[in-house]
Design a protein around this motif. Structure first.
Motif, PDB file in Angstrom:
ATOM      1  N   HIS A 163       0.645  -0.872   0.122  1.00 41.71           N
ATOM      2  CA  HIS A 163       0.221   0.343  -0.125  1.00 41.71           C
ATOM      3  C   HIS A 163       0.803   1.077   0.122  1.00 41.71           C
ATOM      4  O   HIS A 163      -0.019   2.424  -0.010  1.00 41.71           O
ATOM      5  CB  HIS A 163      -1.223  -0.084   0.879  1.00 41.71           C
ATOM      6  CG  HIS A 163      -2.203  -0.947   1.204  1.00 41.71           C
ATOM      7  ND1 HIS A 163      -3.220  -0.718   0.680  1.00 41.71           N
ATOM      8  CD2 HIS A 163      -2.235  -2.438   1.120  1.00 41.71           C
ATOM      9  CE1 HIS A 163      -4.560  -1.401  -0.033  1.00 41.71           C
ATOM     10  NE2 HIS A 163      -3.433  -2.918   1.092  1.00 41.71           N
ATOM     11  N   SER A 164       1.738   0.932   0.115  1.00 43.50           N
ATOM     12  CA  SER A 164       2.773   1.772  -0.158  1.00 43.50           C
ATOM     13  C   SER A 164       3.074   3.272  -0.924  1.00 43.50           C
ATOM     14  O   SER A 164       3.343   4.564  -0.784  1.00 43.50           O
ATOM     15  CB  SER A 164       4.397   1.465   0.693  1.00 43.50           C
ATOM     16  OG  SER A 164       4.940   1.080  -0.633  1.00 43.50           O
ATOM     17  N   SER A 165       2.891   2.928  -2.397  1.00 40.43           N
ATOM     18  CA  SER A 165       3.097   3.857  -3.193  1.00 40.43           C
ATOM     19  C   SER A 165       1.618   4.920  -3.095  1.00 40.43           C
ATOM     20  O   SER A 165       0.433   4.167  -2.694  1.00 40.43           O
ATOM     21  CB  SER A 165       2.907   2.887  -4.799  1.00 40.43           C
ATOM     22  OG  SER A 165       2.084   3.974  -5.784  1.00 40.43           O
ATOM     23  N   GLU A 166       2.155   5.890  -3.503  1.00 34.78           N
ATOM     24  CA  GLU A 166       0.927   6.928  -3.365  1.00 34.78           C
ATOM     25  C   GLU A 166       0.046   6.925  -4.795  1.00 34.78           C
ATOM     26  O   GLU A 166      -0.577   8.539  -4.562  1.00 34.78           O
ATOM     27  CB  GLU A 166       1.328   8.484  -2.829  1.00 34.78           C
ATOM     28  CG  GLU A 166       1.904   8.338  -1.143  1.00 34.78           C
ATOM     29  CD  GLU A 166       2.988   9.490  -0.552  1.00 34.78           C
ATOM     30  OE1 GLU A 166       3.116   9.588   0.340  1.00 34.78           O
ATOM     31  OE2 GLU A 166       2.941  10.333  -1.454  1.00 34.78           O
ATOM     32  N   GLU A 167       0.782   6.242  -5.173  1.00 32.48           N
ATOM     33  CA  GLU A 167       0.017   6.158  -6.911  1.00 32.48           C
ATOM     34  C   GLU A 167      -0.993   4.841  -6.930  1.00 32.48           C
ATOM     35  O   GLU A 167      -0.521   4.115  -5.716  1.00 32.48           O
ATOM     36  CB  GLU A 167       0.455   6.039  -7.924  1.00 32.48           C
ATOM     37  CG  GLU A 167       1.856   7.330  -8.083  1.00 32.48           C
ATOM     38  CD  GLU A 167       0.929   8.377  -7.806  1.00 32.48           C
ATOM     39  OE1 GLU A 167      -0.220   8.815  -8.558  1.00 32.48           O
ATOM     40  OE2 GLU A 167       1.857  10.062  -8.478  1.00 32.48           O
ATOM     41  N   PHE A 168      -1.656   4.655  -7.728  1.00 30.84           N
ATOM     42  CA  PHE A 168      -2.314   3.377  -8.513  1.00 30.84           C
ATOM     43  C   PHE A 168      -2.383   3.278 -10.055  1.00 30.84           C
ATOM     44  O   PHE A 168      -2.951   4.105 -10.347  1.00 30.84           O
ATOM     45  CB  PHE A 168      -3.735   3.604  -7.528  1.00 30.84           C
ATOM     46  CG  PHE A 168      -4.903   2.387  -7.703  1.00 30.84           C
ATOM     47  CD1 PHE A 168      -4.223   1.256  -6.626  1.00 30.84           C
ATOM     48  CD2 PHE A 168      -5.525   2.330  -9.050  1.00 30.84           C
ATOM     49  CE1 PHE A 168      -5.172   0.255  -6.557  1.00 30.84           C
ATOM     50  CE2 PHE A 168      -6.400   0.612  -8.401  1.00 30.84           C
ATOM     51  CZ  PHE A 168      -5.671   0.080  -7.130  1.00 30.84           C
ATOM     52  N   ASN A 169      -1.720   1.934  -9.975  1.00 33.59           N
ATOM     53  CA  ASN A 169      -1.419   1.890 -11.848  1.00 33.59           C
ATOM     54  C   ASN A 169      -1.361   0.219 -11.163  1.00 33.59           C
ATOM     55  O   ASN A 169      -0.811  -0.896  -9.983  1.00 33.59           O
ATOM     56  CB  ASN A 169       0.007   2.374 -11.296  1.00 33.59           C
ATOM     57  CG  ASN A 169       1.064   2.937 -10.737  1.00 33.59           C
ATOM     58  OD1 ASN A 169       1.748   1.452 -10.455  1.00 33.59           O
ATOM     59  ND2 ASN A 169       1.473   3.962 -10.438  1.00 33.59           N
TER      60      ASN A 169
END
Length: 423
Positions: A115-121
């Protein structure tokens, strides 16, 4: 180990092609959801996880093979029925292990990386843990063991089940009609990755969404609440190895600092995020209070650093492919030396992505390890038999990489970046 490595050699190019297609589509639609540097961090995380798994660095306390030998009521062959049962039971297993990873302090450590990414891809789907060194939830496969599903079927179905969770990590696919009632869709999973209060700890299902509806954790994506992604205690690093142990480090510190002996022992199994009384004031940690008002990490980077980071992860994938394709030939204990080199490589270039001055140390250490390997073995784990100039190419690349690291730390990072770059 070797069989899984072969599977990854096939799967990795497919994932990369899909990630590239998503990037191109986003640029075409003027809605690029995949910043290159974030994608490099995500792919690097996937590499660390795959190396850990291929090297067999996970401990299973109760193996499925043992369970099926002891409690099976029937004996099944590897056929369509046994694969269907396996897939269904694994999805049930996945729901509960996933849910507990969100709800229990200790188990969150192994899942926070995802969950650490501040993007969603699509690339963020590859953010998988290396901190999951013990499998505690094999007992959830008891239904399959009772029905006599062979261990070989479970072994094949587990990675297939994992790979099928890749496609729904995207913002470009909106709601999907009647499929929203059956499968986990991108809309469902955007909710799961969001840190909005309305969405926290919802939609834990992995393939079939009905588990969430059955066990009361379902939340539809709301038209008036756009999902904001990340974790409420931001990682503030591109280094996946450090992210893997950030939450555990905080738990250890809080357990040590607590004066209440009950808290020292129970903190590990309290709800995720729980800290002893007054610790938020005494030992504050950065936490997002307003999900619509915070700065994303690492958006000010030179184009040179971004493109060099992309080059580094692609070269690392070549090293990893050679390892996975030659596990038996490289043999023990050499595969662990090779795996260690890969981890140091990722630690080094992601520290550079973080603009850390210590990147020079890590890159120098990587260079020395490679020199030691080639000096001791005479070549790079038998690569000379495939390509006679391999020693010169590897040492030349590592020399160049070391010099470029020095350049970035001593010159490029001292240049003030006035414009955020999100390529």
């Amino acid at each position: 180990m070797e069989e899984y490595g072969k599977i990854l050699i096939i799967a990795t190019p497919i994932f990369l092609v899909l990630i590239i297609i998503e990037k191109i589509y986003g640029i075409y639609k003027k809605d690029d959801t995949a910043p290159l540097i974030d994608s490099v961090s995500s792919i690097s995380s996937g590499i660390t996880n795959s190396v850990k798994d291929v090297l067999g660095l996970s401990l299973t306390f109760i193996s499925y093979e043992w369970m099926v030998s002891k409690i099976a009521l029937f004996h099944q062959e590897a056929n369509v029925l046994s694969y269907c049962i396996a897939f269904f039971v694994i999805d049930f297993y996945g729901y509960w292990s996933h849910r507990w990873a969100h709800q229990i302090n200790l188990f969150w450590n192994k899942h926070a990386i995802h969950h650490s990414s501040e993007e969603f891809n699509l690339a963020c789907a590859l953010r998988q843990p290396i901190a999951s060194l013990a499998n505690l939830f094999t007992f959830l496969l008891i239904p399959a063991a009772l029905l006599g599903v062979p261990a070989s079927v479970i072994a094949i179905t587990l990675p297939l089940h994992l790979f099928l969770q890749f496609w729904y990590h995207t913002k470009h696919i909106k709601k999907m009609g009647f499929l929203e009632y059956i499968l986990v869709t991108p809309s469902h999973h955007r909710v799961h990755h969001a840190i909005n209060p309305e969405y926290l700890d919802k939609n834990h299902s992995q393939i079939f969404i009905f588990w969430d509806k059955l066990f009361g954790t379902f939340q539809a994506e709301l038209d008036d609440v756009p999902p904001i992604f990340g974790i409420t205690r931001p990682a503030h690093t591109w280094n996946p190895i450090r992210i893997n142990f950030q939450h555990l480090t905080l738990l250890i510190k809080d357990a040590w600092r607590s004066e209440n002996w009950k808290d020292k022992f129970t903190i590990w199994f309290r709800p995720t995020g729980w800290r002893p009384e007054n610790f938020e004031e005494k030992y504050p940690v950065n936490k997002i209070e307003n999900v619509f008002d915070f700065d994303k990490y690492g958006t000010q980077n030179s184009q040179k650093l971004i493109y060099w980071s992309v080059a580094q992860v692609l070269i690392t994938l070549l090293f990893v492919t050679y390892l996975f394709d030659n596990i038996a030939k490289i043999g023990l204990p050499n595969i662990f030396i090779y795996g260690f080199f890969i981890l140091i490589t990722i630690y080094s270039y992601t520290e550079l992505m973080d603009k850390s001055k210590y990147a020079i140390f890590w890159e120098g250490l990587r260079f020395m390890i490679a020199i030691g390997i080639i000096a001791y073995y005479g070549d790079w784990f038998g690569l000379n038999r495939v390509f006679s100039a391999s020693n010169y190419i590897i040492l030349g690349y590592l020399s160049l990489s070391f010099l470029i690291t020095i350049y970035f730390v001593t010159i490029d990072f001292k240049t003030i970046q006035t414009q955020p770059i999100n390529s």
